[in-house]
Design an enzyme around this catalytic site. Structure first.
Site, short mmCIF file in Angstrom:
data_model
loop_
_atom_site.label_atom_id
_atom_site.label_comp_id
_atom_site.label_asym_id
_atom_site.label_seq_id
_atom_site.Cartn_x
_atom_site.Cartn_y
_atom_site.Cartn_z
N HIS A 53 -11.81 -20.81 -1.94
CA HIS A 53 -10.79 -21.51 -1.39
C HIS A 53 -10.74 -22.92 -2.03
O HIS A 53 -11.85 -23.27 -2.97
CB HIS A 53 -10.71 -21.70 0.19
CG HIS A 53 -10.21 -20.65 0.87
ND1 HIS A 53 -8.76 -20.23 0.65
CD2 HIS A 53 -10.79 -19.76 1.75
CE1 HIS A 53 -8.49 -19.41 1.28
NE2 HIS A 53 -9.51 -19.02 2.19
N ASP A 86 -6.01 -26.31 -5.03
CA ASP A 86 -4.63 -25.37 -5.08
C ASP A 86 -3.71 -26.11 -5.89
O ASP A 86 -2.92 -25.29 -6.39
CB ASP A 86 -4.49 -25.20 -3.43
CG ASP A 86 -5.51 -24.37 -2.74
OD1 ASP A 86 -6.25 -23.79 -3.32
OD2 ASP A 86 -5.48 -24.52 -1.48
N LYS A 128 0.93 -1.31 -0.05
CA LYS A 128 -0.09 0.04 0.12
C LYS A 128 0.81 1.40 0.20
O LYS A 128 0.44 2.41 0.11
CB LYS A 128 -0.92 -0.08 1.23
CG LYS A 128 -1.84 -1.17 1.09
CD LYS A 128 -3.02 -1.14 2.55
CE LYS A 128 -3.74 -2.36 2.34
NZ LYS A 128 -4.55 -2.43 3.64
N ASN A 181 -14.09 -24.73 -2.52
CA ASN A 181 -15.19 -24.11 -3.62
C ASN A 181 -14.67 -24.51 -5.10
O ASN A 181 -15.47 -24.74 -5.90
CB ASN A 181 -15.02 -22.65 -3.53
CG ASN A 181 -15.28 -22.24 -2.07
OD1 ASN A 181 -14.47 -21.47 -1.37
ND2 ASN A 181 -16.54 -22.36 -1.47
#
Length: 346
Positions: free
Chosen positions: A135, A165, A71, A138
């Site tokens: 994840h 994954d 950021k 899902n």
């Protein structure tokens, strides 16, 4: 376990890893094992896996770790400078985040034309689901893969191996990296690739889609739980309970293996009752044989079957617990990677 080191086939390949959690870090861990140099860039609070030290170490051994405040404009500029000296950038941000930080391929390639960028996303860069969170569970659910993990009675299994994954994300990302780097070496131009985990998983449904069509031709319907060719329909390719509540995995898919398995079982009369000999799945003859095999295997504890099948070459093995697998001679004290250089024959 001590990490193995393969001869550095990817020596000289430099990768800036902006990914977090499991998919990206496992992809770059594999690249590390193959000899690449990985610079792992974490947010100020560190990668989310750091509290699980064993997991963090397994995913990130051999990497140089740096931290950046994503950021902070000044630190983002420092990150852009780093991209001039690498071959690959991997990220796992949602679509649009890299561009918002000024880290899109068009901008970075102005100073590093051969740069390859690979983004690992849940549902792809475009489409109605592109911005959705997800994840592994899902991705498994939406791809149809989870549905293929039902027990014969229909219950879903919550896999403790993160196939979305790692198979849909990490492995596909590694292939994307290596293919794009190979092209960049020949053409002098890199490219930006997206790896969608849900689509990567769907690509692994090759067998269920093909066998489902095959089964439909003679049953008249798409196979349900435990009804497909390789998930319960065949007596020669199934899981069978033993007398002590353990499980024997019978994978004698080809007739030559089934013939030998029948010899070990002491039932040579079953040898010709095989799908490659015309005994179709779901036929009364096939279903009766499956019941008979189950009854025989249930009459002895697992250790008996392990001993009997030990010298047989017919694809019959025990179902090991994770603890048993770790102690098995296949893995105990073993530091080899999934890839291993073959010994030269004299």
């Amino acid at each position: 376990m001590t990490q193995a080191v393969l001869p550095a086939m990817l020596s000289g390949l430099r990768v800036l890893d902006l990914s977090r959690n499991l998919p990206g870090p496992f992809a770059t861990r594999m690249l590390t094992d193959l000899g690449a140099t990985i610079i792992k860039v974490e947010p100020p609070e560190g990668d989310p896996t750091r509290p699980l030290q064993a997991l963090f170490d397994a995913l990130n051994h051999g990497k140089e770790c740096r931290r950046i405040d994503f950021k902070n404009a000044g630190e983002l500029q420092r990150l852009r400078d780093w991209t001039q000296d690498v071959d690959v950038v991997i990220d796992s941000f949602r679509p649009g985040v890299m561009q918002a930080m000024g880290l899109d391929h068009a901008r970075l390639a102005e100073r590093n034309p051969k740069l390859v960028m690979v983004s690992i996303t849940g549902y792809g860069q475009q489409g109605p689901w592109a911005s959705k969170a997800g994840h592994d569970l899902n991705f498994m659910a939406m791809s149809g893969v989870l549905d293929q993990m039902r027990s014969p009675s229909g219950e879903l299994a919550l896999s403790n191996v993160q196939w979305g994954d790692m198979a849909g994300g990490s492995s596909m990302a590694c292939m994307a990296v290596l293919a794009a780097v190979f092209e960049a070496q020949r053409t002098g131009r890199g490219r930006a690739l997206d790896v969608s985990m849900v689509h990567g998983l769907y690509a692994h449904l090759l067998m269920p889609l093909a066998t489902g069509q095959f089964m439909q031709t003679f049953t008249g319907r798409w196979p349900g739980a435990g009804e497909d060719l390789l998930n319960g329909a065949l007596p020669c390719y199934n899981l069978y309970a033993t007398a002590d509540g353990r499980t024997l995995a019978v994978g004698a898919l080809e007739h030559k293996f089934w013939r030998e398995a029948c010899a070990v079982l002491g039932r040579e009369d079953w040898a010709q009752l095989h799908w490659q000999r015309g005994v179709l799945p779901h036929s009364p003859e096939s279903n009766h044989l499956k019941d008979e095999v189950a009854r025989l295997i249930a009459s002895r504890p697992l250790a008996v079957w392990v001993e009997r099948f030990d010298a047989a070459d017919c694809c019959v093995t025990p179902v090991l617990t994770l603890a048993e697998a770790q102690r098995h001679p296949l893995f105990e004290g073993d530091t080899r990677l999934p890839w291993q250089e073959q010994a030269q024959r004299g």
